[in-house]
Design a protein around this motif. Sequence first.
Motif, PDB file in Angstrom:
ATOM      1  N   LEU A   5       0.862  -1.185   0.000  1.00  0.00           N
ATOM      2  CA  LEU A   5       0.000   0.000   0.000  1.00  0.00           C
ATOM      3  C   LEU A   5       0.896   1.233   0.000  1.00  0.00           C
ATOM      4  N   GLU A  26      -9.272  -5.495   3.444  1.00  0.00           N
ATOM      5  CA  GLU A  26      -8.641  -5.135   2.176  1.00  0.00           C
ATOM      6  C   GLU A  26      -8.727  -3.624   1.979  1.00  0.00           C
ATOM      7  N   GLN A  28      -8.371  -0.012   0.247  1.00  0.00           N
ATOM      8  CA  GLN A  28      -8.504   0.545  -1.101  1.00  0.00           C
ATOM      9  C   GLN A  28      -8.050   2.001  -1.083  1.00  0.00           C
ATOM     10  N   SER A  31      -9.048   4.920   1.586  1.00  0.00           N
ATOM     11  CA  SER A  31      -9.302   4.428   2.947  1.00  0.00           C
ATOM     12  C   SER A  31      -8.242   4.969   3.900  1.00  0.00           C
ATOM     13  N   GLU A  48      -2.512   4.378  -3.205  1.00  0.00           N
ATOM     14  CA  GLU A  48      -2.517   3.273  -4.177  1.00  0.00           C
ATOM     15  C   GLU A  48      -2.468   1.954  -3.423  1.00  0.00           C
ATOM     16  N   ALA A  49      -3.141   0.963  -3.956  1.00  0.00           N
ATOM     17  CA  ALA A  49      -3.114  -0.384  -3.354  1.00  0.00           C
ATOM     18  C   ALA A  49      -2.587  -1.373  -4.387  1.00  0.00           C
ATOM     19  N   SER A  70     -15.068   1.004   3.711  1.00  0.00           N
ATOM     20  CA  SER A  70     -15.060   1.468   2.317  1.00  0.00           C
ATOM     21  C   SER A  70     -14.319   2.804   2.284  1.00  0.00           C
ATOM     22  N   PRO A  71     -13.792   3.213   1.116  1.00  0.00           N
ATOM     23  CA  PRO A  71     -12.985   4.438   1.057  1.00  0.00           C
ATOM     24  C   PRO A  71     -13.737   5.660   1.600  1.00  0.00           C
TER      25      PRO A  71
END
Length: 722
Positions: A5, A26, A28, A31, A48-49, A70-71
Motif C-alpha cells: 500500500l 482489504e 482501497q 481508505s 494506491e493499493a 469502504s474508502p
Amino acid sequence: MPAVLRVALPVPLPTLFDYLPPAVGEAQAGSRVLVPFGRGKAVGVVVEAGVESALGGARLKRVIRLLDDSPLLDAELMKTLAWAADYWLGAPGEAYANALPLALREDKPLPDTREEVWALTVAGRSALDAGSRKGGSRRLLEALAPMPLSAGELHEHLPDWREAARRLSSAGLIERIERLPDAPAPSSEPPTLSPEQQHAVASVHAELGRFQPFLLDGVTGSGKTEVYLALIESVLAQGRQALLLVPEIGLAPQTVRRLRERLGVAVEVLHSNLSEGDRARAWLRARSGEAKVILGTRSAVFTPLPHAGLIVVDEEHDGAYKQQEGFRYHARDLALLRARALDIPVLLGSATPSLESLANVDAGRYRALHLRARPGAVRPTQVQIVDMRAQRLEHGLSPTLLTAVADTVARGEQVLVFRNRRGYAPVLLCHACGWHAECTRCEHPLTLHAGRRQLICHHCDLHARVPEACPSCGASDLKPQGQGTERLEEALAAQFPDVPVLRIDRETTRRRDAFEQLLDKLRDEGPAVLVGTQMLAKGHDLPNLTLVAIVGVDEGLHSVDFRASERLAQLTVQVAGRAGRASKPGRVLLQTHHPEHPLLRQLLAQGYGAAAKDLLAERRMVQLPPYQHQVLLRADALQREHVDTFLREAHGALVHDTLQVAGPMPAPMPLRAGRHRGQLLIEAASRSTLHTALRPWQRTLASLPSARRVRWSLDVDPIDLY
C-alpha cells in the motif's frame, strides 16, 4: 517484489510511504489506515493499493489496522488532491490531511451523523425556575426552555454554548438526544428578480450538468446573493448538492440564515469556529449525500460532493481563499478544478473581481455575467474626494469629514469610518530624542493599544508594557503618532457624546458572538457611528448606513507590492458599497493627501472595471501575474548566514535557462519573530515550463545540507511577497 500500500501521512515530506497490507481487511485507495511511523503511530490515507515496492518486504512495516470498511475519500477527491499536491508543490500527506476534518484524522470511530440535539431535564427546568445558574449556563437553560435545540441552532444563537453545556450536562440539568436533521420550513418568499439577475440565473441554469466557469461581476448591493439562492434552488430541485464558499467566518451566520429561510433545507456549515465533532458530522453528511447545501470557508472546498450540482465562490477576489502555510492551495482555483472533475458549473462572484479572473474572461476561459444596478437603491452612491492638504486635522479627521458625520447622525442615520489599522496608534515616539517603541524580534514599530495599556507587535504578537518615560533619554513626553481604530473611536466618541460609537476590529470581536452582536445593534434604526477595519468591507447589509468615510487610503498608493493598487481599488469599492444599500441615498468620502492620484481619479470617474482594465494592461506590459507565473522560495532561520547559504545553494541548484530568477534577497520584512528571512523569486511565461523545472528542484532542495538549518517553503502563485 511484495505488493504494498502506498500511504500519504500528514508530514511535511514530499513523498508517500510504502507499507505491507493489514492482516485483516482489504484496503482501497481513499481508505484511512493506522500505521507505525517513527517511534509512534500515524493515521494515513491509502493513495494506491497493490503496487510494487522498490524496498524488500523485510524492510517494510505492516499496516496496524484498516480504519474504513469502504474508502472515505472518493475517486474524484483522490484525483483532485493528487493534482493539487503536484501543482502547489505541497507535501502529498499534508494535501490529503487537509481534505479531512481534524476528528477524522484520528484513530477513532466515525462520529454518528444523526443531529446532536440538547434538551432540558426536569432538574434543569427546576434550576431555571429557581434562578440557581448564572451567566452562560443560565443563557443556555433559557434558550432550551421553549424546545430542544440542535447544535447548529445553538451555534447560531449562543456561539459559546459548548462550555456551559458540559457543566450543565455533568450536573444532569440538560441531556443530549439524537434525531435525524429536520428540514426547516421556508419562511421567506423569493423577491422578484431584476432582468439582469434573471439573465444571470438563466445563463448558469442552462449549463447545469456540465463544466462551465462563470464570473458574476456585480456592483455592491446588486443582489448577487439572490442569484446564488435562485440557482441553489434549481440544483436542489434536481436532487443535487450545492457548495457555497465565503472568505470569512464573519459572513457565515447571516448567509446561513438567508439560506435556511429561503430554501427550507438543512444547511451544513464548515468553518474553524465549529467544534471538531460538528465539522466531522457535517463533512460525513455531505459525503453520504444527505446534506444538500454546504456553506463554508476556505477548507470547505474539500467537502465530498457525491451528487454535485453547483459550486459558488462568493467574494472570489478575497485573499483569505489562499492558504498561507503548510499546503499553500488557493480555494478558488481548487473550486474550479473540482467543478471540472465533477462536470458542473462554477460561479465566481464579486463586485471587484480579481485581475486573474478578469484575464480569464478576456481569454475566453470564463463567461462574464454583469449586475450593474442596485435593486431598491434610490440613486447611485455619491463619491467625493476630500483633500487633506492645508486642512487642520482632528486625530487625522478633516473638518469636511466631521461635518458630514454630524449631518448624517443628526438625520438619525449611521456612519462607517473605515481605517484598516487596529490599535490606538501605529507608533509611540519620544519628541525629545526621536526614540520610538520597536519590536526587538521584528525591528518594526510596536502598535500602542491604549485600552490595554500595552505595546503590541502585529507581526509576531510580542506584548510589552507602555514605558513611563523614554528608555533612551528619560523624557516623559512620549506621544502616539498616527491613528488606529481605537484612537478614532475615542476621538469620535468625544466629538459625538450623544451618539453610540461602536468599534469593530479584531480586538472587539474576540468572543465568538461579538461580531454578530455588534452588527445586530447597528441593524436598529437609530443613529450610530461605526469605526471598523476590513472585517466590515464586505457582505454586511446595514440599511440605515448612509455615509462611509475612508481614512488612511494613502498607505496603499505608494507600496512596493505590485498588487497594492489592485487591493486598494478592491477595498475602496467594497467599503464604499456599504453605503446606501436600502431606500436612502448613500455618500462616500475618500480622505487623501493625493487627490490627483490617477487610480483614485479613475475609480471615481469610471469605476472599478476601468481601473482593473488599466491595471491589467500595466501587468501585461511589464510581464507580471496573471501574464507571468511565479513561485516564491521562502527561508528563515535564527542566523542570517544560514538563510544566505541555503538560498545561494538553492539558486545554484536551479536549472533556469527559460526562467527568470530574482534573488537571493532579504524578504521585505527581513526579521520577524526573531528569525531572519530571505527569498528567491522564480518566474516563467508558462506554468508548464515553471513546474517542469521546479519539481526536480524541489527534491534537490530537500537534500541540500544547508536545508537542515533553515525552515523553507515553496509558494506557487503567491498572493503576497512578504
